[in-house]
Motif scaffolding. Structure first.
Motif, PDB file in Angstrom:
ATOM      1  N   LEU A   1       0.806  -1.193   0.061  1.00 41.86           N
ATOM      2  CA  LEU A   1       0.184  -0.003  -0.042  1.00 41.86           C
ATOM      3  C   LEU A   1       0.684   1.129  -0.111  1.00 41.86           C
ATOM      4  CD1 LEU A   1      -2.801  -1.027   2.422  1.00 41.86           C
ATOM      5  CD2 LEU A   1      -2.917  -1.138  -0.130  1.00 41.86           C
TER       6      LEU A   1
ATOM      7  N   ILE B   1       2.167   1.736  -3.421  1.00 41.14           N
ATOM      8  CA  ILE B   1       1.080   2.219  -4.472  1.00 41.14           C
ATOM      9  C   ILE B   1       0.928   3.882  -4.283  1.00 41.14           C
ATOM     10  CG2 ILE B   1      -1.401   1.865  -5.266  1.00 41.14           C
ATOM     11  CD1 ILE B   1      -0.937  -1.139  -4.593  1.00 41.14           C
TER      12      ILE B   1
ATOM     13  N   VAL C   1      -5.432  -1.069  -6.484  1.00 38.68           N
ATOM     14  CA  VAL C   1      -4.884  -1.815  -5.616  1.00 38.68           C
ATOM     15  C   VAL C   1      -5.060  -3.216  -5.745  1.00 38.68           C
ATOM     16  CG1 VAL C   1      -4.798  -2.075  -3.092  1.00 38.68           C
ATOM     17  CG2 VAL C   1      -5.124   0.327  -3.990  1.00 38.68           C
TER      18      VAL C   1
ATOM     19  N   ASN D   1      -6.685  -5.159   1.353  1.00 42.94           N
ATOM     20  CA  ASN D   1      -5.603  -4.014   0.896  1.00 42.94           C
ATOM     21  C   ASN D   1      -6.379  -2.893   0.130  1.00 42.94           C
ATOM     22  OD1 ASN D   1      -3.417  -5.242   1.781  1.00 42.94           O
ATOM     23  ND2 ASN D   1      -2.581  -6.170  -0.317  1.00 42.94           N
TER      24      ASN D   1
ATOM     25  N   GLY E   1      -6.481   0.609   1.689  1.00 41.66           N
ATOM     26  CA  GLY E   1      -5.359   1.266   0.874  1.00 41.66           C
ATOM     27  C   GLY E   1      -6.256   2.501   0.561  1.00 41.66           C
TER      28      GLY E   1
END
Lengths: 278, 159
Positions: free
Chosen positions: B35, B38, B101, B138, B142
């Motif tokens: 995360l 990203i 994600v 996630n 995220g």
């Protein structure tokens, strides 16, 4: 984007270079047959494990500080409650004494202590694996300074936990028996049929290579066989959950380990008495 | 990108991942390192993403049972390609973020599997629910985390 950023096209060679370098690093670790342990692993581990220990210390101190504050704020109420609890505990203590006596009697019967020529070193779990979907490891706050060596058996009073794999001065990485790359000798307590226990990468293990003729029931006790030369024979591992169809040549069963690995806080290293390491 | 801030972010992610999430059966499948990567991929240049991907991946590898470099490799791939996409498109919508994600998590897990196979490491017998849990957690954490972080950053820049 930040000012002064490099355009994406220029970044591609760097990206490719990084990937090639990382592949080389991984290849180096795999193809090192002499030591069995990579320099990269040691460096990375040594660099970050002291940081981890320091942060763990700070974290514990902050939590304790906050808890102490709240405790003091309610001291009077807590005092009353504790007085009641003391009287309850007195009663419980008598029960515990009875259980302790019974335990001593059973221990004498089993002669477990005499059978295990091991010294127990207790350690506290400071951290867990950084990627549970990939591997199952624990960080313990005991290292070579405390007498821990690589490939030492790690247990809890409930059952076995795993094997120490990377030992630093003050911390150790423990590979749990549920890790996909872990395998030890184990056997069914009923019938003493031996097999190989491997982790499944989740929260259970697979006991493989049992003869097709053996009858396995759900709930059967699985213990260590000691064949791999790390764990002593007869330590509790877990119970059989179900049969797994892996091969027509041998029988495999799923085993649920006794310790609950998500809530293990203290572990014991088994050090063979009179030797530095096994 | 400020290096000191990034180092603190990696340290914070490491602490939460290893000391908090490890106590929860389902939450431990979440990958905060991914995360973080990203997030950097969405907000910084590809070069910065490569640096963060390699660094955070190696830190994660040091506290994982595998060999050093696997997570660095997969994180760098995920971060780089998301950075390339985000340098061409404005990605702000929560649904697109969720999709990114989810794809990022799938690519990360797939790359790890591929590398394990390449280096002859034992095969991971992870079930589909485990993968799904990782992807869903996630995605949710995220997108929520990015929203909160963006707001804090905007407020700090305003101040």
């Amino acid at each position: 984007m930040d000012a002064g950023d490099v355009i994406p096209r220029r970044s591609f060679p760097i990206f490719l270079g990084c990937l090639i370098l990382l592949l080389a690093v991984m290849s180096y670790q795999i193809s090192d047959p002499l030591t069995g342990r990579s320099v990269f692993v040691s460096v990375g581990y040594r660099l970050f494990s002291p940081v981890q220990s320091v942060f763990a210390g700070i974290f514990t101190a902050v939590v304790n500080g906050v808890q102490n504050y709240f405790y003091l704020a309610h001291t009077n109420q807590e005092n009353q409650r504790l007085l009641q609890e003391v009287s309850e505990l007195k009663v419980r203590m008598r029960l515990v004494d009875q259980i302790r006596n019974e335990n001593n009697r059973l221990r004498k019967i089993l002669e477990l202590q005499q059978r295990l020529p091991y010294q127990l070193i207790a350690g506290e779990v400071t951290a867990r694996d950084a990627k549970a979907s990939q591997s199952r490891t624990l960080m313990v706050n005991r290292g070579s300074h405390h007498g821990i060596r690589s490939m030492m058996p790690v247990v809890t009073p409930d059952g076995i936990v795993g094997i120490s794999i990377y030992v630093d001065l003050i911390s150790t990485k423990v590979l749990m028996i549920t890790d996909a790359s872990a395998s030890i000798g184990a056997m069914l307590d009923r019938g003493r049929v031996a097999g190989i226990l491997t982790g499944d990468g989740r929260n259970s293990c697979i006991l493989k290579f049992l003869p097709m003729s053996v009858q396995v029931k759900r709930g059967d006790l699985v213990v260590t066989s000691g064949q791999e030369g790390i764990f002593p024979e007869g330590l509790a591992v877990g119970r059989v959950l179900q049969e797994v169809n892996e091969s027509s040549l041998y029988r495999s069963v799923e085993v649920i380990p006794f310790p609950n690995f998500t809530s293990v806080h203290e572990v014991l290293f088994l050090k063979q008495e009179g030797t530095g390491s096994k | 990108m400020k290096p000191i801030r990034t180092i603190f972010a990696i340290a914070a992610v490491l602490l939460v991942q290893t000391m908090v999430l490890g106590h929860f059966e389902r939450a431990q499948n979440m990958d905060l390192f991914l995360l973080l990567n990203i997030y950097y991929a969405l907000n910084f240049s590809p070069i910065a993403c490569i640096a963060v991907g390699v660094t955070s991946g190696i830190v994660q590898d040091a506290f994982t049972g595998g060999i050093i470099g696997m997570n660095a490799f997969s994180k760098t791939i995920v971060a780089y390609f998301i950075a390339i996409i985000s340098s061409r498109l404005m990605i702000k919508h929560p649904l697109i973020l969720m999709l990114l994600v989810a794809v990022g998590t799938a690519v990360d897990l797939f790359t790890i599997h591929l590398l394990r196979k390449l280096f002859g490491l034992p095969h991971l017998v992870l079930s589909y629910p485990t993968y799904l849990t990782a992807i869903v957690l996630n995605m949710l954490v995220g997108v929520l985390g990015y929203r909160i972080t963006d707001r804090i950053r905007t407020r700090m820049e305003y101040v």
